[in-house]
Design a protein around this motif. Sequence first.
Motif, PDB file in Angstrom:
ATOM      1  N   LEU A 136       0.838  -1.199   0.000  1.00 35.38           N
ATOM      2  CA  LEU A 136       0.000   0.000   0.000  1.00 35.38           C
ATOM      3  C   LEU A 136       0.870   1.245   0.000  1.00 35.38           C
ATOM      4  O   LEU A 136       1.937   1.285   0.620  1.00 35.38           O
ATOM      5  CB  LEU A 136      -0.912   0.009   1.226  1.00 35.38           C
ATOM      6  CG  LEU A 136      -1.839  -1.192   1.412  1.00 35.38           C
ATOM      7  CD1 LEU A 136      -2.658  -1.020   2.693  1.00 35.38           C
ATOM      8  CD2 LEU A 136      -2.748  -1.353   0.216  1.00 35.38           C
ATOM      9  N   ASP A 158      -6.724   2.943   5.384  1.00 34.36           N
ATOM     10  CA  ASP A 158      -6.844   1.599   5.954  1.00 34.36           C
ATOM     11  C   ASP A 158      -8.032   0.864   5.336  1.00 34.36           C
ATOM     12  O   ASP A 158      -7.971  -0.349   5.108  1.00 34.36           O
ATOM     13  CB  ASP A 158      -7.010   1.693   7.478  1.00 34.36           C
ATOM     14  CG  ASP A 158      -5.739   2.182   8.171  1.00 34.36           C
ATOM     15  OD1 ASP A 158      -4.653   2.117   7.553  1.00 34.36           O
ATOM     16  OD2 ASP A 158      -5.836   2.654   9.326  1.00 34.36           O
ATOM     17  N   GLY A 214      -7.090  -0.634   2.017  1.00 34.30           N
ATOM     18  CA  GLY A 214      -6.323  -1.858   2.170  1.00 34.30           C
ATOM     19  C   GLY A 214      -7.191  -3.057   2.490  1.00 34.30           C
ATOM     20  O   GLY A 214      -7.037  -4.126   1.894  1.00 34.30           O
ATOM     21  N   ARG A 252       2.655  -1.268   4.134  1.00 36.13           N
ATOM     22  CA  ARG A 252       2.492   0.130   3.718  1.00 36.13           C
ATOM     23  C   ARG A 252       3.850   0.771   3.513  1.00 36.13           C
ATOM     24  O   ARG A 252       4.732   0.710   4.377  1.00 36.13           O
ATOM     25  CB  ARG A 252       1.700   0.906   4.764  1.00 36.13           C
ATOM     26  CG  ARG A 252       1.374   2.329   4.327  1.00 36.13           C
ATOM     27  CD  ARG A 252       0.563   3.046   5.397  1.00 36.13           C
ATOM     28  NE  ARG A 252      -0.746   2.437   5.558  1.00 36.13           N
ATOM     29  CZ  ARG A 252      -1.784   2.708   4.792  1.00 36.13           C
ATOM     30  NH1 ARG A 252      -1.655   3.564   3.784  1.00 36.13           N
ATOM     31  NH2 ARG A 252      -2.941   2.123   5.000  1.00 36.13           N
TER      32      ARG A 252
END
Length: 367
Positions: free
Chosen positions: A46, A52, A55, A81
């Motif tokens: 990511l 979030d 994701g 990330r």
Amino acid sequence: MSQASAIIEPAATRIRDPLTGRSIWMSGMVVDPILNDSGLQFSLALKPEHSDEDGERLKAAILANIKKIGFDGEVNCSLNRKTTPDVTPPAKEKKDPVPGMTGGGMGPHGGPFVKKPIPGVKHVIAVASGKGGVGKSTISTNLAVALSHAGLKVGLMDADIYGPSLPTMMGVQGKPIANADKRIIPLEAYGIKVMSMGFLVAEKEAIIWRGPMVMGAVRQLLHDVAWNDLDVLVVDLPPGTGDAQLTMIQTTPLSGAVIVTTPQQVAVVDAERAISMFNKLEIPILGLVENMAWMDLPDGSKMHPFGADGGVNTATAYGVPLLAQVPFDTRICQGGDAGIPAATRGDGPQLAFDVIANRVIQTLELG
């Protein structure tokens, strides 16, 4: 290509990165794929700009797609990330060809289509389905009303040339006239500017036109109407992925599309085709609406006449937001027949449409 990559690729190419619109496979988001006795393992990389929620939605989508293609082993997907944004933009993904198009699409004289903004319109939203009979026009009219109730200036255009239904569903009749600039002045209902081919032909007259005439009519309804100072223009597309859809997508900048389906499998399959069309043409999908999701029974239980969660599962599989599940409610149907959209009622049926409108507003940052 490794065996692990061969399993993941067909699943990952169906899912779009919300930041770029490209598939997560071609975006390089799938990393470190491994297949061993413990099963299939990989990570999704990511960017800092991914939320979030992005994701988790992408993870759920790829897991669902890997299962759908027939892999029945253990799958472990982790989210990693990046701490710094990319310095150079990624290479542009090569798109699958779309029938009738070369590259970005060809205009009537062999040159590329040029997307022409509609004067005074900030955002254009397409409401689409792959199949008729799923309540797409119902969602379109009630979404427009709910957006208007939220304080936005809204227009509603009927792109279904052969079967225009918005005059009935919005309860408005009449013949539009042109202004001094020879642009058509739309009619109004519930504070919404409305334009439809249904205003220009007799109520029961059959429109027997070939594709080029349909395409010309859609362009006129979009660009030759005095919409003037709208926050949002909601366009009710006809079912399928034909001339009207391609004309609008190729000639008008779209802020996004709302996909409508029922839970029934035959509707879901066609909704997937609509999602594929917008993905190939790089139009953001604002979300999916599962219409006629259930019926509330007098004893408080729910009956699912068209099956359960078909739209929910499709949204998960393609990594698109589920905007709402709209119940099968006779008040919604009766409102459409009477020209009084359910979103005007101020009671139960209105709530689902308010949810859809609020989520569209948040996505487009109109609040």
